[in-house]
Motif scaffolding. Structure first.
Motif, PDB file in Angstrom:
ATOM      1  N   ASN A  34       8.541  37.484  57.281  1.00 43.20           N
ATOM      2  CA  ASN A  34       8.954  38.382  56.199  1.00 43.20           C
ATOM      3  C   ASN A  34       9.530  39.712  56.668  1.00 43.20           C
ATOM      4  OD1 ASN A  34       7.827  36.459  54.394  1.00 43.20           O
ATOM      5  ND2 ASN A  34       5.802  37.322  54.802  1.00 43.20           N
ATOM      6  N   HIS A  35       9.748  39.854  57.972  1.00 47.32           N
ATOM      7  CA  HIS A  35      10.165  41.157  58.476  1.00 47.32           C
ATOM      8  C   HIS A  35      11.542  41.128  59.130  1.00 47.32           C
ATOM      9  CE1 HIS A  35       6.850  43.863  57.649  1.00 47.32           C
ATOM     10  NE2 HIS A  35       6.015  42.871  57.905  1.00 47.32           N
ATOM     11  N   SER A  36      11.986  42.338  59.460  1.00 47.14           N
ATOM     12  CA  SER A  36      13.312  42.534  60.057  1.00 47.14           C
ATOM     13  C   SER A  36      13.349  42.046  61.495  1.00 47.14           C
ATOM     14  CB  SER A  36      13.654  44.022  60.033  1.00 47.14           C
ATOM     15  OG  SER A  36      12.795  44.714  60.933  1.00 47.14           O
ATOM     16  N   SER A  37      14.550  41.998  62.038  1.00 45.27           N
ATOM     17  CA  SER A  37      14.706  41.584  63.430  1.00 45.27           C
ATOM     18  C   SER A  37      14.044  42.585  64.379  1.00 45.27           C
ATOM     19  CB  SER A  37      16.179  41.387  63.778  1.00 45.27           C
ATOM     20  OG  SER A  37      16.901  42.562  63.517  1.00 45.27           O
ATOM     21  N   ALA A  38      14.004  43.858  64.022  1.00 47.87           N
ATOM     22  CA  ALA A  38      13.339  44.865  64.863  1.00 47.87           C
ATOM     23  C   ALA A  38      11.832  44.582  64.942  1.00 47.87           C
ATOM     24  CB  ALA A  38      13.580  46.264  64.310  1.00 47.87           C
ATOM     25  N   ILE A  50      -7.989  52.827  65.915  1.00 51.29           N
ATOM     26  CA  ILE A  50      -7.883  51.393  65.625  1.00 51.29           C
ATOM     27  C   ILE A  50      -7.731  51.168  64.126  1.00 51.29           C
ATOM     28  CG2 ILE A  50      -9.183  49.214  65.596  1.00 51.29           C
ATOM     29  CD1 ILE A  50     -10.435  50.164  68.324  1.00 51.29           C
ATOM     30  N   GLU A  51      -8.575  51.796  63.337  1.00 50.05           N
ATOM     31  CA  GLU A  51      -8.533  51.623  61.881  1.00 50.05           C
ATOM     32  C   GLU A  51      -7.178  52.035  61.309  1.00 50.05           C
ATOM     33  OE1 GLU A  51     -10.546  53.541  57.861  1.00 50.05           O
ATOM     34  OE2 GLU A  51     -11.576  53.797  59.777  1.00 50.05           O
ATOM     35  N   SER A  52      -6.685  53.183  61.720  1.00 48.18           N
ATOM     36  CA  SER A  52      -5.404  53.666  61.194  1.00 48.18           C
ATOM     37  C   SER A  52      -4.253  52.757  61.605  1.00 48.18           C
ATOM     38  CB  SER A  52      -5.138  55.098  61.663  1.00 48.18           C
ATOM     39  OG  SER A  52      -6.075  55.973  61.098  1.00 48.18           O
ATOM     40  N   ASN A  53      -4.257  52.303  62.843  1.00 46.68           N
ATOM     41  CA  ASN A  53      -3.171  51.442  63.308  1.00 46.68           C
ATOM     42  C   ASN A  53      -3.186  50.091  62.603  1.00 46.68           C
ATOM     43  OD1 ASN A  53      -1.358  52.403  65.829  1.00 46.68           O
ATOM     44  ND2 ASN A  53      -3.264  53.548  65.710  1.00 46.68           N
ATOM     45  N   PHE A  54      -4.361  49.517  62.376  1.00 52.21           N
ATOM     46  CA  PHE A  54      -4.417  48.282  61.597  1.00 52.21           C
ATOM     47  C   PHE A  54      -3.931  48.525  60.164  1.00 52.21           C
ATOM     48  CE2 PHE A  54      -7.241  45.984  64.688  1.00 52.21           C
ATOM     49  CZ  PHE A  54      -6.464  44.832  64.773  1.00 52.21           C
ATOM     50  N   ASP A  55      -4.304  49.662  59.583  1.00 53.45           N
ATOM     51  CA  ASP A  55      -3.836  49.985  58.226  1.00 53.45           C
ATOM     52  C   ASP A  55      -2.310  50.065  58.185  1.00 53.45           C
ATOM     53  OD1 ASP A  55      -6.389  50.036  57.184  1.00 53.45           O
ATOM     54  OD2 ASP A  55      -6.547  52.231  57.146  1.00 53.45           O
ATOM     55  N   TRP A  56      -1.712  50.727  59.163  1.00 57.47           N
ATOM     56  CA  TRP A  56      -0.250  50.848  59.193  1.00 57.47           C
ATOM     57  C   TRP A  56       0.399  49.483  59.365  1.00 57.47           C
ATOM     58  CZ3 TRP A  56      -0.876  55.263  63.226  1.00 57.47           C
ATOM     59  CH2 TRP A  56      -1.263  56.433  62.576  1.00 57.47           C
ATOM     60  N   LEU A  57      -0.244  48.639  60.133  1.00 61.99           N
ATOM     61  CA  LEU A  57       0.322  47.319  60.394  1.00 61.99           C
ATOM     62  C   LEU A  57       0.265  46.419  59.160  1.00 61.99           C
ATOM     63  CD1 LEU A  57       1.629  45.584  62.554  1.00 61.99           C
ATOM     64  CD2 LEU A  57      -0.648  44.887  63.292  1.00 61.99           C
ATOM     65  N   ILE A  58      -0.825  46.476  58.405  1.00 61.06           N
ATOM     66  CA  ILE A  58      -0.965  45.552  57.268  1.00 61.06           C
ATOM     67  C   ILE A  58      -0.426  46.116  55.959  1.00 61.06           C
ATOM     68  CG2 ILE A  58      -2.897  44.310  58.294  1.00 61.06           C
ATOM     69  CD1 ILE A  58      -4.789  45.842  56.464  1.00 61.06           C
ATOM     70  N   ASN A  59      -0.271  47.413  55.883  1.00 65.02           N
ATOM     71  CA  ASN A  59       0.246  48.013  54.650  1.00 65.02           C
ATOM     72  C   ASN A  59       1.762  48.112  54.702  1.00 65.02           C
ATOM     73  OD1 ASN A  59      -2.254  48.308  53.361  1.00 65.02           O
ATOM     74  ND2 ASN A  59      -2.669  50.175  54.517  1.00 65.02           N
ATOM     75  N   ASP A  60       2.325  48.594  53.625  1.00 62.69           N
ATOM     76  CA  ASP A  60       3.774  48.658  53.485  1.00 62.69           C
ATOM     77  C   ASP A  60       4.333  49.918  54.149  1.00 62.69           C
ATOM     78  OD1 ASP A  60       6.271  47.830  52.685  1.00 62.69           O
ATOM     79  OD2 ASP A  60       6.118  48.800  50.726  1.00 62.69           O
ATOM     80  N   THR A  61       4.259  49.961  55.472  1.00 67.70           N
ATOM     81  CA  THR A  61       4.857  51.077  56.206  1.00 67.70           C
ATOM     82  C   THR A  61       6.137  50.576  56.871  1.00 67.70           C
ATOM     83  OG1 THR A  61       3.477  50.571  58.119  1.00 67.70           O
ATOM     84  CG2 THR A  61       2.696  52.300  56.671  1.00 67.70           C
ATOM     85  N   LYS A  62       6.937  51.496  57.319  1.00 68.98           N
ATOM     86  CA  LYS A  62       8.219  51.130  57.915  1.00 68.98           C
ATOM     87  C   LYS A  62       8.034  50.501  59.296  1.00 68.98           C
ATOM     88  CE  LYS A  62      11.138  54.185  55.291  1.00 68.98           C
ATOM     89  NZ  LYS A  62      12.121  55.248  55.292  1.00 68.98           N
ATOM     90  N   LYS A  75      10.433  41.679  64.416  1.00 70.87           N
ATOM     91  CA  LYS A  75      10.275  40.403  65.122  1.00 70.87           C
ATOM     92  C   LYS A  75      10.393  40.584  66.635  1.00 70.87           C
ATOM     93  CE  LYS A  75      11.706  37.512  61.275  1.00 70.87           C
ATOM     94  NZ  LYS A  75      12.729  36.629  60.720  1.00 70.87           N
ATOM     95  N   ALA A  76      11.266  41.470  67.080  1.00 73.73           N
ATOM     96  CA  ALA A  76      11.427  41.704  68.516  1.00 73.73           C
ATOM     97  C   ALA A  76      10.132  42.262  69.122  1.00 73.73           C
ATOM     98  CB  ALA A  76      12.593  42.652  68.776  1.00 73.73           C
ATOM     99  N   VAL A  77       9.554  43.240  68.467  1.00 73.43           N
ATOM    100  CA  VAL A  77       8.299  43.814  68.969  1.00 73.43           C
ATOM    101  C   VAL A  77       7.172  42.797  68.835  1.00 73.43           C
ATOM    102  CG1 VAL A  77       6.601  45.675  68.689  1.00 73.43           C
ATOM    103  CG2 VAL A  77       9.035  46.170  68.473  1.00 73.43           C
ATOM    104  N   ALA A  78       7.154  42.048  67.749  1.00 71.97           N
ATOM    105  CA  ALA A  78       6.132  41.029  67.542  1.00 71.97           C
ATOM    106  C   ALA A  78       6.181  39.989  68.668  1.00 71.97           C
ATOM    107  CB  ALA A  78       6.315  40.357  66.182  1.00 71.97           C
TER     108      ALA A  78
END
Length: 181
Positions: free
Chosen positions: A164-168, A117-129, A170-173
């Motif tokens: 602030n994000h790409s269409s890819a 959970i911690e790692s996935n939240f970090d990836w989501l909020i940080n500047d990852t691809k 946004k689709a998953v969001a």
């Protein structure tokens, strides 16, 4: 054989057929799997991300091999900084959560779940691809069906970051937000 395998990582490329070739070598020689796991988290080694690529492919077929290494795997995922390593490990996390909750094959401890959970939240909020964020969103959605605090947090983050994000992204969001509602 382990040293020989380490040297072979030099020749791994991003091509799917190439990654599968080296994954097949591990699948044919299960004694290489512990070394593969170790190599994934040697973050100063230039081939660590290549090991992660292979790990992803191995886990598609033999996810249960990871069970004996969950303490190591889960405690080290937060240390990954290389985008090429994060994406395949994010996918492995998703496979683990699917297996734990849906198929009931892999047993994750509360500590393992917290680390994922911690790692996935970090990836989501940080500047990852975007690909890593997409896996993180889907993994956190699944976790949120068992932890009531995750969906509200996930929804807040996705909604805030959406413009602030790409269409890819946004689709998953949209897919995840639709499931949350």
């Amino acid at each position: 054989m382990v040293i020989e395998f380490q040297k072979k990582l030099e020749y791994v490329t991003g091509y799917r057929v190439n990654r599968q070739k080296y994954a097949d070598e591990v699948l044919d020689n299960p004694e290489l799997f512990p070394e593969l796991i170790r190599l994934c988290f040697q973050t100063l080694d230039k081939n660590a991300s290549k090991a992660c690529w292979i790990l992803e492919f191995v886990c598609y077929q033999k996810l249960e091999w990871l069970e004996d290494h969950l303490d190591f795997f889960c405690s080290h995922i937060k240390n990954l900084k290389d985008e090429s390593a994060i994406r395949p490990v994010a996918k492995v996390c998703q496979l683990l959560i699917l297996s734990h909750y849906k198929k009931k094959e892999i047993q994750l401890s509360p500590k393992h779940l917290d680390e994922i959970i911690e790692s996935n939240f970090d990836w989501l909020i940080n500047d990852t691809k975007v690909a890593s964020k997409a896996y993180a969103m889907r993994t956190l959605y699944l976790l949120g069906t068992h932890y009531d605090w995750i969906h509200p947090e996930l929804k807040t983050i996705i909604t805030k970051d959406y413009p602030n994000h790409s269409s890819a992204y946004k689709a998953v969001a949209r897919e995840v937000l639709k499931k949350i509602k």
